[in-house]
Design an enzyme around this catalytic site. Structure first.
Site, PDB file in Angstrom:
ATOM      1  N   HIS A  98       7.560 -90.044   5.948  1.00 45.51           N
ATOM      2  CA  HIS A  98       8.809 -90.057   6.729  1.00 45.51           C
ATOM      3  C   HIS A  98       9.871 -89.187   6.068  1.00 45.51           C
ATOM      4  O   HIS A  98       9.980 -89.168   4.843  1.00 45.51           O
ATOM      5  CB  HIS A  98       9.311 -91.480   7.003  1.00 45.51           C
ATOM      6  CG  HIS A  98       9.685 -92.309   5.805  1.00 45.51           C
ATOM      7  ND1 HIS A  98      10.964 -92.336   5.307  1.00 45.51           N
ATOM      8  CD2 HIS A  98       8.965 -93.154   5.034  1.00 45.51           C
ATOM      9  CE1 HIS A  98      11.014 -93.185   4.273  1.00 45.51           C
ATOM     10  NE2 HIS A  98       9.814 -93.689   4.088  1.00 45.51           N
ATOM     11  N   ASP A 100      13.222 -89.384   6.698  1.00 48.94           N
ATOM     12  CA  ASP A 100      14.544 -89.983   6.508  1.00 48.94           C
ATOM     13  C   ASP A 100      14.638 -90.709   5.179  1.00 48.94           C
ATOM     14  O   ASP A 100      13.636 -91.128   4.605  1.00 48.94           O
ATOM     15  CB  ASP A 100      14.891 -90.955   7.654  1.00 48.94           C
ATOM     16  CG  ASP A 100      13.981 -92.178   7.702  1.00 48.94           C
ATOM     17  OD1 ASP A 100      12.763 -92.011   7.544  1.00 48.94           O
ATOM     18  OD2 ASP A 100      14.499 -93.300   7.882  1.00 48.94           O
ATOM     19  N   ASP A 161      11.604 -91.738  -1.773  1.00 47.51           N
ATOM     20  CA  ASP A 161      11.206 -92.476  -0.584  1.00 47.51           C
ATOM     21  C   ASP A 161      11.847 -91.773   0.615  1.00 47.51           C
ATOM     22  O   ASP A 161      12.985 -92.040   0.942  1.00 47.51           O
ATOM     23  CB  ASP A 161      11.672 -93.931  -0.717  1.00 47.51           C
ATOM     24  CG  ASP A 161      11.317 -94.774   0.483  1.00 47.51           C
ATOM     25  OD1 ASP A 161      10.566 -94.296   1.341  1.00 47.51           O
ATOM     26  OD2 ASP A 161      11.825 -95.909   0.562  1.00 47.51           O
ATOM     27  N   GLU A 195      11.958 -94.074   9.658  1.00 42.29           N
ATOM     28  CA  GLU A 195      11.121 -95.180   9.153  1.00 42.29           C
ATOM     29  C   GLU A 195      11.986 -96.269   8.544  1.00 42.29           C
ATOM     30  O   GLU A 195      11.721 -97.452   8.701  1.00 42.29           O
ATOM     31  CB  GLU A 195      10.139 -94.648   8.107  1.00 42.29           C
ATOM     32  CG  GLU A 195       9.066 -95.655   7.686  1.00 42.29           C
ATOM     33  CD  GLU A 195       9.441 -96.550   6.503  1.00 42.29           C
ATOM     34  OE1 GLU A 195       8.673 -97.475   6.227  1.00 42.29           O
ATOM     35  OE2 GLU A 195      10.499 -96.346   5.874  1.00 42.29           O
ATOM     36  N   GLU A 196      13.048 -95.846   7.845  1.00 41.23           N
ATOM     37  CA  GLU A 196      13.875 -96.809   7.095  1.00 41.23           C
ATOM     38  C   GLU A 196      14.612 -97.780   8.010  1.00 41.23           C
ATOM     39  O   GLU A 196      15.076 -98.815   7.564  1.00 41.23           O
ATOM     40  CB  GLU A 196      14.890 -96.063   6.201  1.00 41.23           C
ATOM     41  CG  GLU A 196      14.253 -95.210   5.122  1.00 41.23           C
ATOM     42  CD  GLU A 196      13.596 -96.033   4.005  1.00 41.23           C
ATOM     43  OE1 GLU A 196      13.660 -97.272   4.070  1.00 41.23           O
ATOM     44  OE2 GLU A 196      13.008 -95.424   3.112  1.00 41.23           O
ATOM     45  N   ASP A 218       3.553 -93.359   1.124  1.00 44.95           N
ATOM     46  CA  ASP A 218       4.854 -94.030   1.062  1.00 44.95           C
ATOM     47  C   ASP A 218       4.781 -95.224   0.117  1.00 44.95           C
ATOM     48  O   ASP A 218       5.552 -96.174   0.254  1.00 44.95           O
ATOM     49  CB  ASP A 218       5.233 -94.474   2.501  1.00 44.95           C
ATOM     50  CG  ASP A 218       6.706 -94.784   2.663  1.00 44.95           C
ATOM     51  OD1 ASP A 218       7.493 -94.457   1.755  1.00 44.95           O
ATOM     52  OD2 ASP A 218       7.059 -95.370   3.694  1.00 44.95           O
TER      53      ASP A 218
END
Ligand SMILES: [Zn+2]
Length: 446
Positions: A98, A100, A161, A195-196, A218
């Site tokens: 991801h 973001d 992340d 995703e977050e 991830d």
């Protein structure tokens, strides 16, 4: 983690090593500087326009390294294909990361710092002298002496992340495209937004991926191969009181705020909360309350690894609402529970090949793999439920969502090696069994 010597079987990854480290470092540092923070309050998809800064860059870079079918979907996902290099018909696999970063901490103006050949001492972050990254407090750091550690500068998160996952996948793609003699089947690549904030998997993504097996990059520590996540529900409790001018309120006012507080107070405090549970224990977590004497609203997340326990948490919340309602018949208290995501194990345990091959890839590279249940969800939780078996692989990321976030460059390189080994291992997997995992995405859930 014990790192054993690499085994003799190193074919697809034979040419890697320090140069590969440098490529991942160059990509990671460049991507980490780009602000891609998502925003849960936004209704758009992707939630923030700035995520396109990285999405567009990745699409351009994928084209320039020779990836096929590069596209940016209308829902903000970059897709690409690395064509098969073998004549036989082997299963397609996908790698996802991801773009973001978490809204939890400042993600603007990230200045990645590479601390070369880490000497085992405390690491200081120049923009906030009070912040100390100490191996005493974070024992995993103590295992990384001699490696290259990347941190932010003290005032932002780092965004490992999941820029780590992005950099790893880009390096893997470049390596495979430059070395067409390496055997692998069709490989799909996806870079997702949001995703977050739990909005990374659009309903079109499973069919657009054109695969039934995928891996998210991830995860955290070296060797982690995750196939168990929480199952998650959300609950909203609404309390309607009776509003009236406080000067004339005697025997008439029913204060919704008092009743809301009573609900929170009646729920368990010393068990079943995030701060009192760990490992495989679930919880009921009140994370937002707002209102006036006329009406109040409480938001909860309910989490557990098992569905019957998750159901029990919801029932307990409803029983508490019923009990508080009984104390004040003039109020109206309602609760609504909606499913969010499910433990991917329910599906993956029917066909563990995706997990077993990831562990085998680690084994062949001399990396000890382990599979902790993770107290959260991933894009893979939703994808697996929707028919694409998607375990999660380590990247090395640590202390995520805050200023002490850090990652070892060598952990990222090892993750890239695992991906490349996986592409090779899947060439000997039979395609006929591929449909076993996925089907219609509806396993027997007992
Ligand atoms: Zn992540």
């Amino acid at each position: 983690m014990i790192r054993q010597p690499a085994s003799a079987i190193r074919t697809n990854v034979a040419n890697m090593g320090p140069q590969f480290d440098r490529e991942i470092e160059e990509r990671f540092v460049r991507y980490a500087r780009i602000d891609t923070q998502s925003d849960e309050k936004s209704a758009t998809s992707p939630s923030t326009e700035k995520q396109y800064d990285l999405l567009n860059l990745l699409a351009t870079e994928l084209k320039s390294i020779g990836a096929h079918d590069v596209m940016l979907t209308h829902y903000g996902v970059v897709l690409a294909t690395l064509p098969s290099t073998v004549k036989t018909d082997v299963p397609t696999i996908a790698f996802l990361a991801h773009v973001d970063t978490a809204p939890a901490f400042n993600g603007t103006g990230v200045k990645p710092i590479v601390h070369r050949k880490y000497d085992g001492r405390d690491l200081l972050l120049p923009d906030d002298p009070d912040l100390i990254l100490s191996p005493k407090q974070f024992p995993y750091l103590a295992e990384k002496v001699g490696e290259d550690i990347i941190t932010a500068s003290g005032t932002t998160l780092l965004g490992a992340d999941d820029k780590a996952g992005v950099a790893i996948i880009m390096a893997v793609a470049q390596h495979l495209l430059q070395n067409p003699e390496l055997p692998h089947g069709p490989i799909r690549i996806a870079f997702t937004p949001d995703e977050e904030i739990g909005r990374g998997v659009h309903t079109n993504l499973p069919s657009d991926l054109q695969t039934q097996v995928a891996y998210t990059l991830d995860g955290a520590e070296l060797g982690e191969v995750v196939y168990e996540t929480f199952s998650a529900d959300k609950a909203v409790v609404r309390v309607q009181g009776v509003s009236i001018h406080p000067g004339q309120a005697k025997d008439k006012l029913v204060n919704a705020l008092h009743l809301a507080a009573k609900i929170v107070d009646t729920l368990p405090h010393v068990t079943l909360t995030p701060e009192t549970t760990t490992g495989r224990q679930g919880f009921i977590h009140c994370y937002e309350m707002s209102g006036t004497p006329a009406a109040a609203e409480l938001s909860f997340i309910l989490r557990d690894f098992e569905l019957d326990a998750l159901r029990a948490h919801g029932e307990l919340l409803q029983q508490v609402c019923t009990a508080v309602q009984a104390t004040e018949p003039r109020a109206r208290i309602t609760s609504t529970i909606t499913p969010q995501y499910r433990n991917m194990r329910y599906w993956l345990e029917n066909d563990m090949r995706a997990v077993e091959l990831a562990r085998e890839a680690c084994r062949q590279l001399g990396i000890e793999s382990f599979s902790p249940p993770i107290r959260g969800g991933t894009d893979g939780s939703r994808l697996t439920e929707m028919g694409v078996a998607t375990p999660n692989i380590f990247t090395g990321m640590q202390n995520i969502h805050g200023p002490l976030e850090w990652i070892s460059l060598q952990d990222m390189s090892r993750a890239a090696e695992v991906c490349i080994k996986l592409t090779e291992l899947w060439t000997s997997a039979k395609k006929s069994a591929e449909a076993k995992t996925a089907g219609n995405g509806k396993p027997a859930l007992g």
